[in-house]
Write a protein that holds these residues in place. Sequence first.
Motif, short mmCIF file in Angstrom:
data_model
loop_
_atom_site.label_atom_id
_atom_site.label_comp_id
_atom_site.label_asym_id
_atom_site.label_seq_id
_atom_site.Cartn_x
_atom_site.Cartn_y
_atom_site.Cartn_z
N MET A 3 0.82 -1.21 0.00
CA MET A 3 0.00 0.00 0.00
C MET A 3 0.86 1.26 0.00
SD MET A 3 -2.64 -1.57 -0.40
CE MET A 3 -3.60 -0.08 -0.68
N ILE A 4 2.00 1.21 0.67
CA ILE A 4 2.92 2.34 0.61
C ILE A 4 3.41 2.51 -0.83
CG2 ILE A 4 5.17 3.21 1.33
CD1 ILE A 4 3.01 3.45 3.48
N ALA A 5 3.75 1.40 -1.49
CA ALA A 5 4.21 1.46 -2.88
C ALA A 5 3.13 2.01 -3.80
CB ALA A 5 4.65 0.07 -3.35
N CYS A 6 1.87 1.73 -3.49
CA CYS A 6 0.77 2.27 -4.31
C CYS A 6 0.74 3.79 -4.29
CB CYS A 6 -0.57 1.73 -3.80
SG CYS A 6 -0.90 0.01 -4.27
N LEU A 7 1.18 4.38 -3.20
CA LEU A 7 1.19 5.84 -3.08
C LEU A 7 2.39 6.46 -3.80
CD1 LEU A 7 0.27 6.11 0.71
CD2 LEU A 7 -1.23 6.71 -1.21
N CYS A 8 3.38 5.64 -4.14
CA CYS A 8 4.65 6.13 -4.70
C CYS A 8 4.75 5.87 -6.20
CB CYS A 8 5.82 5.44 -4.00
SG CYS A 8 5.87 5.70 -2.20
N GLU A 33 10.93 -5.34 4.28
CA GLU A 33 9.94 -4.33 3.92
C GLU A 33 10.46 -3.42 2.82
OE1 GLU A 33 7.74 -3.87 8.29
OE2 GLU A 33 9.52 -2.70 7.81
N ARG A 34 11.70 -2.97 2.98
CA ARG A 34 12.27 -2.09 1.96
C ARG A 34 12.40 -2.80 0.62
NH1 ARG A 34 17.87 1.49 2.46
NH2 ARG A 34 17.66 2.54 0.44
N ASN A 35 12.87 -4.06 0.66
CA ASN A 35 13.02 -4.83 -0.57
C ASN A 35 11.68 -5.05 -1.26
OD1 ASN A 35 15.78 -5.02 -0.25
ND2 ASN A 35 15.71 -7.02 0.75
N THR A 36 10.63 -5.28 -0.48
CA THR A 36 9.30 -5.48 -1.06
C THR A 36 8.83 -4.22 -1.77
OG1 THR A 36 8.66 -7.14 0.58
CG2 THR A 36 6.87 -5.98 -0.54
N GLY A 37 8.96 -3.07 -1.10
CA GLY A 37 8.54 -1.82 -1.72
C GLY A 37 9.32 -1.51 -2.98
N GLU A 38 10.63 -1.71 -2.93
CA GLU A 38 11.46 -1.43 -4.11
C GLU A 38 11.16 -2.41 -5.24
OE1 GLU A 38 15.42 -1.46 -2.56
OE2 GLU A 38 15.33 0.64 -1.90
N PHE A 39 10.91 -3.66 -4.90
CA PHE A 39 10.59 -4.66 -5.92
C PHE A 39 9.31 -4.28 -6.67
CE2 PHE A 39 8.26 -8.53 -7.10
CZ PHE A 39 9.18 -9.13 -7.95
N ILE A 40 8.30 -3.87 -5.94
CA ILE A 40 7.03 -3.49 -6.58
C ILE A 40 7.23 -2.30 -7.52
CG2 ILE A 40 4.72 -2.51 -6.14
CD1 ILE A 40 4.64 -4.29 -3.62
N LEU A 41 7.98 -1.31 -7.08
CA LEU A 41 8.17 -0.13 -7.92
C LEU A 41 9.09 -0.40 -9.10
CD1 LEU A 41 8.20 2.53 -5.11
CD2 LEU A 41 6.68 2.50 -7.06
N LEU A 93 9.71 -14.66 -0.81
CA LEU A 93 9.88 -14.19 -2.18
C LEU A 93 8.62 -14.39 -3.01
CD1 LEU A 93 13.50 -15.47 -2.89
CD2 LEU A 93 12.79 -13.19 -2.21
N ARG A 94 7.94 -15.52 -2.82
CA ARG A 94 6.70 -15.76 -3.56
C ARG A 94 5.65 -14.72 -3.16
NH1 ARG A 94 4.66 -20.24 -6.36
NH2 ARG A 94 6.89 -20.65 -6.56
N ARG A 95 5.59 -14.40 -1.89
CA ARG A 95 4.62 -13.39 -1.45
C ARG A 95 4.91 -12.04 -2.11
NH1 ARG A 95 0.79 -12.87 2.29
NH2 ARG A 95 0.33 -10.79 3.11
N ARG A 96 6.18 -11.77 -2.34
CA ARG A 96 6.56 -10.51 -2.98
C ARG A 96 5.97 -10.42 -4.39
NH1 ARG A 96 12.68 -9.46 -1.90
NH2 ARG A 96 11.88 -9.61 0.22
N VAL A 97 6.00 -11.52 -5.13
CA VAL A 97 5.43 -11.53 -6.48
C VAL A 97 3.91 -11.41 -6.41
CG1 VAL A 97 5.22 -12.83 -8.63
CG2 VAL A 97 7.35 -12.92 -7.33
N VAL A 98 3.28 -12.08 -5.44
CA VAL A 98 1.83 -11.97 -5.27
C VAL A 98 1.43 -10.52 -5.00
CG1 VAL A 98 -0.11 -12.60 -3.78
CG2 VAL A 98 1.53 -14.35 -4.50
N GLN A 99 2.20 -9.85 -4.14
CA GLN A 99 1.87 -8.46 -3.82
C GLN A 99 2.07 -7.55 -5.02
OE1 GLN A 99 0.56 -7.29 -0.71
NE2 GLN A 99 0.24 -9.50 -0.57
#
Length: 447
Positions: A286-291, A310-318, A354-360
């Motif tokens: 959700m933080i990544a959605c704002l960015c 947490e940081r890796n997840t946000g950066e991965f999404i962006l 890691l799988r959760r990161r792709v799902v997100q």
Amino acid sequence: MRINWIQLQKITSKMEPILLNIAENKDFQALFTPQLQKLRGFFESRGFEIRIAGGAVRDLLMNIKPADVDFASTATPTQMKEIFEAEQIRMLHKRGEEHGTITCRIDDCENFEVTTLRVDVVCDGRRAKVEFTEDWQLDANRRDLTINSLFLSLDGTVVDYFGGIGDIKSRRVCFVGDARQRIQEDYLRILRYFRFFGRISNTSEHEDDTILAIIENKDGIKGISGERIWTELKKIVIGRMASEVIYTMIKECKLNVLLGLPEECNIERFKMVFKRFEGSLDPMTMIACLCEEVEDISNFHKVTKLSNDERNTGEFILEHRREAQENLENIDFWQDKIVDLEQRPGHDPSLEKLRRRVVQLAKSVGANREILEIIEKFESPKFPIDGKVLMSSGNLKKGPHVRNVLMYLFDLWRQSKFSMSQEELLEHTNDGNIPILSKKSTSPKRV
């Protein structure tokens, strides 16, 4: 902000509390373990009062089973320690004794956290110097919200000095007494207000004076530790009514920059993702959605002190959101992304994480149920080469070049859609176009 003890006694006029008996409440009755009965006896036999305090009382009135139960007492920390020592009850050494909290463990099976009634006599917006009291109303007066200022006697009587019972019934969220004073005592209460508003309110409308008090005092957030900010914010962004609450925080109160978020936040994307996947989203999604940019996560981290995951997840999404949007229904894309994360040499071995990161990532771009099921169930093929295999092949000498070759072979394997065998891959260990990697990189950089 400094509060004089004598002035506090004057401004808090004595009032008769509202009483409500909930002795028949099944969740209340379930709290009465043999260990709680013993705790009650320890205090009452010595002339001290002990009551359940705060959030557990609020939850019981909302017919919610409390996850945590805190207790308040007229006994001082010294008196509590004397009680537990006399009864040979083990005390756990946790932080909080300077603020009047003692934690004990009864029958080696249940912990109880008991805090002496207190008032905050000196506050600077982050921490307070406290003095102990035997006055329940003074203790209630120092709490943040009316719905959190309730006490519950162990006979089942709720004691309410500031209208918290009525506010729970009407789903009203407001500060105890003067909102500005409560906020200036601890500026984190701005975020606590929004968290509880989202959790409890039955409307998206806020009281005008509360919002004005928040706007007037919002700069106090600068003095709050990043860890405390993130503890509250991560609950807000995935909590009930998150879209409405975030809109008010950013558009009306302009809190985003103070929280480490970009000056321009994409609230519409936040709303879309939250509406579609409420209940299964990570806070960083959700933080990544704002960015918009990867750098936005770095800036957010400077304020909130994210964990590495947490940081890796946000950066991965962006980093991957744009290509994910373009390949929304391309199954090959998602499978390749999974294999790249889970099998690339040197990556985090925690496959579930890691799988959760792709799902997100998929949820952040609005993937449909079919794609999500494929992502969740796909079994990643195992890369048939590792450093030991390379060295035992006899084709390479030990050294940093082994890593370059390993990454090169991994990319060949991906390009073959994971079909190349170990033998086929080893035939390429001496190709002339193997790229050289930087020390920290796991992606090839040709030179």
